[in-house]
Design an enzyme around this catalytic site. Structure first.
Site, PDB file in Angstrom:
ATOM      1  N   CYS B 112     -36.156  31.377  10.105  1.00  0.00           N
ATOM      2  CA  CYS B 112     -34.862  31.909   9.646  1.00  0.00           C
ATOM      3  C   CYS B 112     -35.201  32.787   8.447  1.00  0.00           C
ATOM      4  O   CYS B 112     -35.142  32.351   7.307  1.00  0.00           O
ATOM      5  CB  CYS B 112     -33.941  30.777   9.224  1.00  0.00           C
ATOM      6  SG  CYS B 112     -33.697  29.555  10.514  1.00  0.00           S
ATOM      7  N   ALA B 114     -34.498  36.103   6.995  1.00  0.00           N
ATOM      8  CA  ALA B 114     -33.876  37.048   6.057  1.00  0.00           C
ATOM      9  C   ALA B 114     -33.253  36.320   4.872  1.00  0.00           C
ATOM     10  O   ALA B 114     -32.776  35.211   5.043  1.00  0.00           O
ATOM     11  CB  ALA B 114     -32.800  37.857   6.783  1.00  0.00           C
ATOM     12  N   PRO B 115     -33.261  36.932   3.703  1.00  0.00           N
ATOM     13  CA  PRO B 115     -33.708  38.307   3.400  1.00  0.00           C
ATOM     14  C   PRO B 115     -35.212  38.459   3.199  1.00  0.00           C
ATOM     15  O   PRO B 115     -35.680  39.557   2.960  1.00  0.00           O
ATOM     16  CB  PRO B 115     -32.967  38.615   2.105  1.00  0.00           C
ATOM     17  CG  PRO B 115     -32.783  37.285   1.443  1.00  0.00           C
ATOM     18  CD  PRO B 115     -32.604  36.283   2.556  1.00  0.00           C
ATOM     19  N   GLY B 116     -35.972  37.393   3.279  1.00  0.00           N
ATOM     20  CA  GLY B 116     -37.416  37.575   3.281  1.00  0.00           C
ATOM     21  C   GLY B 116     -38.141  37.112   2.031  1.00  0.00           C
ATOM     22  O   GLY B 116     -39.328  37.400   1.878  1.00  0.00           O
ATOM     23  N   ASP B 180     -36.410  27.313   7.194  1.00  0.00           N
ATOM     24  CA  ASP B 180     -35.554  27.383   6.001  1.00  0.00           C
ATOM     25  C   ASP B 180     -34.181  27.807   6.521  1.00  0.00           C
ATOM     26  O   ASP B 180     -33.773  28.954   6.379  1.00  0.00           O
ATOM     27  CB  ASP B 180     -36.145  28.420   5.035  1.00  0.00           C
ATOM     28  CG  ASP B 180     -35.362  28.540   3.747  1.00  0.00           C
ATOM     29  OD1 ASP B 180     -35.025  27.498   3.162  1.00  0.00           O
ATOM     30  OD2 ASP B 180     -35.076  29.674   3.327  1.00  0.00           O
ATOM     31  N   CYS B 241     -31.081  24.819   0.838  1.00  0.00           N
ATOM     32  CA  CYS B 241     -30.672  24.890  -0.569  1.00  0.00           C
ATOM     33  C   CYS B 241     -29.330  24.165  -0.708  1.00  0.00           C
ATOM     34  O   CYS B 241     -28.374  24.719  -1.224  1.00  0.00           O
ATOM     35  CB  CYS B 241     -30.619  26.326  -1.069  1.00  0.00           C
ATOM     36  SG  CYS B 241     -29.547  27.397  -0.126  1.00  0.00           S
TER      37      CYS B 241
HETATM   38  C1  LIG Z   1     -31.152  30.178   4.019  1.00  0.00           C
HETATM   39  S1  LIG Z   1     -31.190  31.713   4.820  1.00  0.00           S
HETATM   40  C2  LIG Z   1     -32.919  32.032   4.904  1.00  0.00           C
HETATM   41  C3  LIG Z   1     -33.507  32.546   3.639  1.00  0.00           C
HETATM   42  C4  LIG Z   1     -34.900  33.065   3.832  1.00  0.00           C
HETATM   43  N1  LIG Z   1     -35.776  32.061   4.404  1.00  0.00           N
HETATM   44  C5  LIG Z   1     -35.492  33.583   2.551  1.00  0.00           C
HETATM   45  O1  LIG Z   1     -36.245  32.861   1.894  1.00  0.00           O
HETATM   46  O2  LIG Z   1     -35.240  34.736   2.180  1.00  0.00           O
HETATM   47  C6  LIG Z   1     -30.851  31.308   6.469  1.00  0.00           C
HETATM   48  C7  LIG Z   1     -30.974  32.459   7.447  1.00  0.00           C
HETATM   49  O3  LIG Z   1     -30.929  31.925   8.758  1.00  0.00           O
HETATM   50  C8  LIG Z   1     -30.266  32.837   9.587  1.00  0.00           C
HETATM   51  N2  LIG Z   1     -29.801  32.078  10.761  1.00  0.00           N
HETATM   52  C9  LIG Z   1     -28.597  31.559  11.020  1.00  0.00           C
HETATM   53  N3  LIG Z   1     -28.604  30.927  12.211  1.00  0.00           N
HETATM   54  C10 LIG Z   1     -29.865  31.044  12.692  1.00  0.00           C
HETATM   55  C11 LIG Z   1     -30.513  30.613  13.891  1.00  0.00           C
HETATM   56  N4  LIG Z   1     -29.859  29.924  14.805  1.00  0.00           N
HETATM   57  N5  LIG Z   1     -31.804  30.947  14.071  1.00  0.00           N
HETATM   58  C12 LIG Z   1     -32.484  31.640  13.137  1.00  0.00           C
HETATM   59  N6  LIG Z   1     -31.923  32.069  11.983  1.00  0.00           N
HETATM   60  C13 LIG Z   1     -30.635  31.760  11.775  1.00  0.00           C
HETATM   61  C14 LIG Z   1     -29.161  33.383   8.712  1.00  0.00           C
HETATM   62  O4  LIG Z   1     -28.700  34.628   9.211  1.00  0.00           O
HETATM   63  C15 LIG Z   1     -29.859  33.487   7.380  1.00  0.00           C
HETATM   64  O5  LIG Z   1     -30.414  34.762   7.229  1.00  0.00           O
END
Ligand SMILES: C[S@@+](CC[C@H](N)C(=O)[O-])C[C@H]1O[C@@H](n2cnc3c(N)ncnc32)[C@H](O)[C@@H]1O
Lengths: 159, 315
Positions: B112, B114-116, B180, B241
């Site tokens: 998961c 974004a934003p990276g 994450d 988080c």
């Molecule tokens: C907590 S954020 C991740 C933050 C990222 N790991 C970082 O450190 O920048 C969760 C992300 O998961 C994405 N997301 C939501 N549902 C998802 C799914 N079923 N599979 C993968 N990503 C998902 C969201 O769009 C969001 O960008």
């Protein structure tokens, strides 16, 4: 998307170009592959295509050269990856010139006897500032429009 | 002091030193800069901060991570930010990539992405070697992810547009996986962030059962898929988080019960961080004793966002 990897000849041409133009030694390239995509050449780790199915990937690697053909334009990513290996194509600018370049302004510089057209990496106090295209007597800033506003608001170069 | 009914009603018994926790939410959120080891600039971040006469703090000497005075937009517009010298990131977030204890040549999945923040951190730890697969289903967030990977000069990464559940890879493809996942983000709530933020409108600030249950379901699907994609002997880190045990310990418990060859292992970072163990009971639910190997990070113990990390190996 499957990578359209450069064949050995094409790869060698790029190595030669980067050596002649930017002084990048050929050994530096042993860790990398290059592939063609849209208008540019992209750098990836050598062998990534054997490690993972890239057919459904949206993108991978970094675009280091843009354009369809010679003379390719180097990108900021090119500078990020290769600056430490570059011994040519670099020019040191003053603080005023650095600010101008970041505002996308053209700076005037007299053409010396060894003047060579093409893309240069402009440094201020050894720090990368911008890529500029050298013409007869000027450096034309290649800083993207999208960045200038953000950068020039915050920039203060002091000698 | 701002009233936080969400936290007072649910976590008074769960979070140690609860009143200190509440006061910590009133303090401004520190700005953290993680230095990018892939930067090509001929100077480091600390050198830059010194030159600027910036009043910075290095909370963990073993890390190239610096806390600086605000406002955030000044750092976001700084030329060295554009040149990839650093990434603005909360200290707690560093824990998830570090917990994976990666080797540079590994085959790694960021599920998961974004934003990276964590993707670019992983690239740095991997020294741009090996292969990093980053997936993110949201188009706009994927654009930001690509921008950040470009800015920080990561070229060992392939970006996929899939939901984690739908990733088209063979089982047991990855040495290490970071999950994450989406969560209720309670750990990011602080007065200065909440004021004027959109989050009020999104029901984040109250306990919305249906919203939480849909998140929980997604978290379960994602951890099950991660298990399948993980090689034997591989490492999985699950992080969020949020403080909510339903999104943390309960998801971990589900994975342990469903997959007998998956076990929790201690998180070794190589430096001290003031973390609390995962809880073994909450709201009438009991979890296994090993849950104490997982880590809860609270803003009154480390001045950062609330976070949760669990580390598994697949035998
Ligand atoms: C907590 S954020 C991740 C933050 C990222 N790991 C970082 O450190 O920048 C969760 C992300 O998961 C994405 N997301 C939501 N549902 C998802 C799914 N079923 N599979 C993968 N990503 C998902 C969201 O769009 C969001 O960008």
């Amino acid at each position: 998307m499957l990578p359209n990897l450069l064949n050995d000849n094409e790869f060698q041409l790029i190595q030669n170009y980067c050596f002649d133009r930017y002084g990048i030694e050929k050994e530096v390239w042993i860790y990398y592959s290059l592939y063609k995509r849209k208008e540019g050449l992209w750098l990836v780790n050598k062998g990534i295509e054997n490690q993972i199915d890239l057919s459904q990937a949206e993108s991978f690697g970094l675009r280091i050269l843009s354009g369809k053909n010679y003379p390719y334009k180097i990108t900021r990513s090119f500078v990020q990856v290769f600056l430490k290996h570059m011994s040519k194509g670099l020019i040191e600018v003053t603080s005023a010139q650095a600010e101008s370049l970041l505002k996308r302004e053209t700076i005037q510089i007299e053409a010396g006897p060894n003047f060579q057209k093409g893309y240069y990496v402009c440094l201020y106090q050894e720090k990368f500032v911008a890529i500029a295209l050298r013409t007869q007597d000027a450096f034309v800033s290649q800083v993207p429009k999208s960045l200038t506003g953000q950068l020039s608001n915050n920039l203060k170069f002091s000698e | 002091m701002m009233d936080w009914p969400l936290f007072s009603e649910r976590y008074r018994e769960l979070i140690p030193n609860f009143s200190e926790f509440l006061s910590s939410l009133e303090k401004p959120f520190p700005i953290g800069l993680r230095e990018n080891p892939l930067s090509c600039l001929p100077y480091g971040l600390e050198e830059k901060l010194k030159k600027m006469n910036c009043d910075y703090n290095r909370p963990i000497l073993e890390l190239d991570y610096f806390e600086v005075p605000g406002p955030r937009k000044n750092w976001g517009g700084d030329i060295d930010h554009h040149l990839g010298l650093y990434f603005m990131q909360a200290l707690s977030s560093l824990m998830a990539p570090l917990a994976l204890a990666l080797r540079p040549g590994s085959m790694v999945l960021d599920m998961c992405a974004a934003p990276g923040g964590k993707t670019t951190h992983l690239c740095g730890i991997m020294e741009n070697k090996g292969t990093l697969v980053a997936t993110e289903p949201d188009l706009n967030r994927r654009r930001i992810l690509k921008g950040n990977l470009t800015r920080l000069a990561s070229f060992n990464t392939a970006i996929y547009p899939f939901k984690g559940q739908d990733l088209p890879f063979n089982n047991e493809s990855f040495d290490c996986i970071l999950l994450d996942g989406p969560c209720s983000s309670e750990g990011t709530f602080r007065t200065d962030v909440i004021n004027g933020s959109k989050r009020r409108k999104n029901n984040y600030l109250e306990y919305n059962r249906y919203f939480r249950e849909s998140l929980h379901k997604e978290q379960i699907e994602l951890i099950e898929k991660s298990y399948k994609l993980l090689k034997k002997g591989g490492t999985l880190v699950y992080s969020t988080c949020t403080y909510d045990p339903q999104e943390n310990e309960e998801v971990v418990m589900h994975a342990l019960q469903k997959f007998s060859d998956l076990s929790l292992v201690p998180i070794e970072l190589g430096f001290h961080l003031d973390v609390c163990p995962g809880v073994t009971q909450y709201n009438g639910q009991s979890y296994c004793e090993e849950m104490a190997l997982t880590a809860r990070l609270y803003p009154h113990f480390i001045n950062s966002i609330g976070f949760y990390v669990a580390k598994f190996i697949k035998r």
